[in-house]
Design a protein around this motif. Structure first.
Motif, PDB file in Angstrom:
ATOM      1  N   ALA A 526       0.837  -1.206   0.000  1.00 56.11           N
ATOM      2  CA  ALA A 526       0.000   0.000   0.000  1.00 56.11           C
ATOM      3  C   ALA A 526       0.871   1.254   0.000  1.00 56.11           C
ATOM      4  N   ALA A 527       1.992   1.208   0.735  1.00 62.45           N
ATOM      5  CA  ALA A 527       2.912   2.351   0.740  1.00 62.45           C
ATOM      6  C   ALA A 527       3.528   2.554  -0.643  1.00 62.45           C
ATOM      7  N   LEU A 528       3.838   1.457  -1.334  1.00 65.49           N
ATOM      8  CA  LEU A 528       4.352   1.561  -2.702  1.00 65.49           C
ATOM      9  C   LEU A 528       3.338   2.253  -3.610  1.00 65.49           C
ATOM     10  N   LEU A 529       2.065   1.881  -3.467  1.00 61.92           N
ATOM     11  CA  LEU A 529       1.023   2.506  -4.283  1.00 61.92           C
ATOM     12  C   LEU A 529       0.877   3.985  -3.944  1.00 61.92           C
ATOM     13  N   ALA A 530       0.954   4.325  -2.653  1.00 61.79           N
ATOM     14  CA  ALA A 530       0.844   5.729  -2.250  1.00 61.79           C
ATOM     15  C   ALA A 530       1.982   6.554  -2.843  1.00 61.79           C
ATOM     16  N   ALA A 531       3.186   5.980  -2.896  1.00 64.45           N
ATOM     17  CA  ALA A 531       4.325   6.697  -3.472  1.00 64.45           C
ATOM     18  C   ALA A 531       4.238   6.745  -4.991  1.00 64.45           C
ATOM     19  N   TYR A 532       3.795   5.630  -5.598  1.00 59.24           N
ATOM     20  CA  TYR A 532       3.716   5.565  -7.059  1.00 59.24           C
ATOM     21  C   TYR A 532       2.682   6.550  -7.597  1.00 59.24           C
ATOM     22  N   TYR A 533       1.537   6.646  -6.925  1.00 54.15           N
ATOM     23  CA  TYR A 533       0.489   7.577  -7.356  1.00 54.15           C
ATOM     24  C   TYR A 533       0.633   8.905  -6.611  1.00 54.15           C
ATOM     25  N   SER A 534       1.805   9.510  -6.753  1.00 53.44           N
ATOM     26  CA  SER A 534       2.088  10.791  -6.108  1.00 53.44           C
ATOM     27  C   SER A 534       3.122  11.543  -6.933  1.00 53.44           C
ATOM     28  N   PHE A 572       9.429   3.899   4.416  1.00 51.22           N
ATOM     29  CA  PHE A 572      10.221   4.397   3.292  1.00 51.22           C
ATOM     30  C   PHE A 572      10.222   3.334   2.194  1.00 51.22           C
ATOM     31  N   VAL A 573       9.803   3.748   0.993  1.00 51.46           N
ATOM     32  CA  VAL A 573       9.694   2.812  -0.130  1.00 51.46           C
ATOM     33  C   VAL A 573      10.259   3.459  -1.390  1.00 51.46           C
ATOM     34  N   SER A 574      10.545   2.621  -2.389  1.00 45.93           N
ATOM     35  CA  SER A 574      11.034   3.098  -3.694  1.00 45.93           C
ATOM     36  C   SER A 574      10.006   2.723  -4.757  1.00 45.93           C
ATOM     37  N   PRO A 575       9.228   3.703  -5.249  1.00 40.15           N
ATOM     38  CA  PRO A 575       8.123   3.391  -6.173  1.00 40.15           C
ATOM     39  C   PRO A 575       8.559   2.903  -7.544  1.00 40.15           C
ATOM     40  N   GLN A 576       9.861   2.924  -7.854  1.00 42.96           N
ATOM     41  CA  GLN A 576      10.326   2.414  -9.140  1.00 42.96           C
ATOM     42  C   GLN A 576      10.889   0.999  -9.030  1.00 42.96           C
ATOM     43  N   SER A 577      10.682   0.353  -7.888  1.00 49.35           N
ATOM     44  CA  SER A 577      11.183  -1.006  -7.712  1.00 49.35           C
ATOM     45  C   SER A 577      10.360  -1.996  -8.528  1.00 49.35           C
ATOM     46  N   ALA A 578      10.907  -3.191  -8.716  1.00 48.20           N
ATOM     47  CA  ALA A 578      10.231  -4.210  -9.528  1.00 48.20           C
ATOM     48  C   ALA A 578       8.902  -4.623  -8.913  1.00 48.20           C
ATOM     49  N   GLY A 579       8.789  -4.525  -7.592  1.00 46.63           N
ATOM     50  CA  GLY A 579       7.560  -4.944  -6.926  1.00 46.63           C
ATOM     51  C   GLY A 579       6.348  -4.127  -7.324  1.00 46.63           C
ATOM     52  N   VAL A 580       6.559  -2.880  -7.777  1.00 48.94           N
ATOM     53  CA  VAL A 580       5.431  -2.029  -8.155  1.00 48.94           C
ATOM     54  C   VAL A 580       4.705  -2.607  -9.362  1.00 48.94           C
ATOM     55  N   GLN A 581       5.451  -3.048 -10.372  1.00 49.31           N
ATOM     56  CA  GLN A 581       4.820  -3.584 -11.574  1.00 49.31           C
ATOM     57  C   GLN A 581       4.023  -4.845 -11.266  1.00 49.31           C
TER      58      GLN A 581
END
Length: 589
Positions: A526-534, A572-581
């Motif tokens: 969920a934190a990855l999604l919050a960072a990705y959609y920001s 703390f997350v990295s929204p460009q990591s492979a897990g996002v896709q």
């Protein structure tokens, strides 16, 4: 180029079913769009004709656009001459991008006359022209006078002159000798596909590339690359296409990219050009589907650009306003200096006299009693100078209080508009953009359109993105303020987890916990999604705050999407990591 000569030939073939139909109504829903309704016993048909320079087209349509309240003058003219008339024929001159509809109707004297409605579908030169029986122009959707084109005027009363011939070989009557003679003088470096397109009627760039590849060559092959056998193979591909068109053996299809988005439409199979296709039984249905999606994408892109321009202009205005307010606040900080000047003058009135321009006095507020030079107005008495500084002090003090309030409001508005700008970047479909446009109107950033209000969509409920975590829990993501308000204050329960990127514009994200503690994996996702959609989508080690939804509240008088929250923790997350896709692939549709 969807409307090439071959595709238009397929449309012409389908439009033969309009022959014998009577025209019942004509509408002009767009500046260059015409819809013709016709019928005969047991059959009702509608023809869409558009001279849009970017999307010229003609086909039988089932999705009739909304009719404007006031018909344009060209529409009124078409109604005058064509309504009630019978369609006699639909013709296309030798695979040209032109179609002529012949209509028999009574003229102004009640006598039978034949009118022709000519659709010229040639990019920016596209036009729709109505001709009388003598071939004179009655009017056109785009008038062209001698200032624009000396050779060919398209104005009422002028004799109709067809567009200049391009001197191409006819695909329908092509023979080997003519083909060889036309191609032989070409430069060895000339593109084969371009040679075919520029020398044979009805062929667009994709069809030309397809023909070259059918001959066993690459799409970018040159004239110098082909041998005698290759030339014969290319000619045979052209002849096969010619027979296919002459016998009306069309196979309409829309070509799709890897994401399933339309990239082109064709009346004949393009095996090498389209890796993925969607087939249709009717070329009109294929064209209608293709243009509906293409126009929706263009309208969304145009709306996005216009909204970005509005938001950016207001952000620029606010940036200038904030800088000016900061200067005013800095000046107002001198309020205490004015009070000290007034006190020092009052304590030393006996040392002053009218007419002095300045005075140096010991500053008894300073530990070292350093002297300070105080400017004076020589027109005022010493007492009046002291009172003037006290007035300046009170004015600056009040300005400081009000200025800080105005400054904070400007910062809040700036934060709100930055959120709107991020929402525009995150919008993925027209409904998202329409939500943003409506909000900007409601907040006064866009003037409402005068006239009757548009019909509200029945589906008014916001549609946030929905994902499933690796632990099976549902995650909601808002992409604009309307969706953010919905997921936070309507869709979420008090014990659900709320997430938002720290100190930056972004989406409200909700983990539906069903009353249980969310697993660590779900929290990370969920934190990855919050960072990705920001706004921090491209960042590394992005801070994301999370808390229970019950600790999130709207500030009094706050703009849409603005919230306050407490009792939070930070990930703390990295929204460009492979897990996002992998996570994006688990979107629930």
């Amino acid at each position: 180029m969807a409307m090439d000569g071959i595709t238009l030939a397929a449309v012409r073939e389908e439009m033969q079913q309009t022959i014998g139909c009577r025209i019942t109504k004509i509408y002009q829903p767009g500046k260059r769009d015409i819809v013709i309704h016709c019928r005969r016993p047991g059959t009702e048909l509608a023809v869409m004709v558009s001279a849009d320079p970017q999307n010229p087209r003609i086909f039988l349509t089932e999705q009739v656009p909304e009719n404007p309240l006031t018909p344009p003058s060209f529409c009124m003219l078409l109604r005058k001459y064509l309504e009630g008339g019978k369609i006699l024929g639909v013709d296309q001159p030798d695979l040209e991008r032109m179609l002529a509809i012949a209509v028999e109707n009574a003229d102004e004297n009640g006598k039978r006359a034949t009118y022709r409605l000519v659709a010229e579908l040639m990019g920016r030169h596209s036009n729709i022209i109505l001709l009388n029986e003598a071939g004179e122009i009655l009017d056109a959707v785009v008038r062209i006078d001698s200032r624009v084109n000396r050779y060919r005027q398209v104005v009422p009363g002028a004799l109709y002159i067809p567009p200049p011939a391009q001197g191409k070989l006819s695909l329908l009557t092509l023979d080997w000798q003519a083909f060889l003679t036309r191609m032989a003088p070409a430069s060895p470096a000339a593109s084969l596909a371009q040679l075919i397109q520029s020398n044979i009627t009805g062929i667009n760039p994709r069809v030309a590339a397809e023909l070259v590849q059918q001959a066993g060559l690459t799409a970018d092959a040159r004239w110098g690359d082909i041998d005698q056998q290759g030339l014969k193979d290319l000619y045979q591909s052209l002849k096969a296409l010619s027979e296919q068109v002459k016998s009306s053996r069309f196979s309409p299809q829309i070509g799709l990219d890897a994401d399933g988005q339309p990239i082109g439409v064709s009346a004949v199979p393009l095996v090498f050009q389209f890796q993925k296709v969607r087939g249709f039984s009717s070329v009109s249905k294929a064209l209608e589907t293709y243009y509906a999606e293409k126009l929706a994408q263009q309208e969304a892109a145009d709306l996005r650009r216009s909204l970005i321009q509005v938001v950016d202009s207001h952000l620029d205005r606010l940036a200038r306003k904030v800088r000016a307010q900061e200067r005013e606040l800095a000046a107002a900080e001198n309020a205490e200096v004015y009070r000290i000047y007034g006190e020092l003058l009052t304590a030393n009135l006996h040392r002053l006299r009218k007419g002095m321009q300045s005075v140096a006095l010991e500053n008894f507020y300073d530990a070292d009693l350093e002297k300070v030079t105080i400017p004076l107005d020589p027109r005022l008495t010493p007492s009046e100078n002291a009172q003037d500084y006290f007035r300046r002090y009170n004015k600056a003090k009040n300005a400081l209080v009000e200025g800080r309030q105005h400054y904070q409001r400007s910062l809040d508005e700036q934060k709100y508009l930055e959120q709107m700008r991020t929402s525009l970047d995150l919008a993925v479909d027209p409904s998202d953009l329409e939500d943003i446009r409506r909000e900007l109107v409601e907040e006064g950033y866009i003037r409402p359109v005068k006239g009757p209000k548009p019909k509200e969509s029945k589906e008014s409920k916001p549609r946030p993105l929905r994902f499933q975590s690796s632990d099976g829990l549902e995650i909601l993501v808002g992409r604009n303020n309307r969706q953010n308000e919905y997921v936070t204050f309507r869709a979420a329960s008090p014990d659900d987890i709320w997430l938002h990127v720290k100190d930056m514009p972004g989406s409200h994200v909700i983990i539906r916990t069903l009353g249980a503690e969310p697993p660590e994996n779900t929290l990370q996702e969920a934190a990855l999604l919050a960072a990705y959609y920001s706004k921090a989508r491209l960042g590394q080690n992005v801070a994301v705050d999370y808390t229970f939804r019950k600790h999130v509240r709207k500030p009094r008088g706050g703009k849409p999407g603005m919230v306050l929250y407490d009792h939070y923790r930070t990930l703390f997350v990295s929204p460009q990591s492979a897990g996002v896709q992998e996570l994006l692939a688990r979107q629930i549709t």
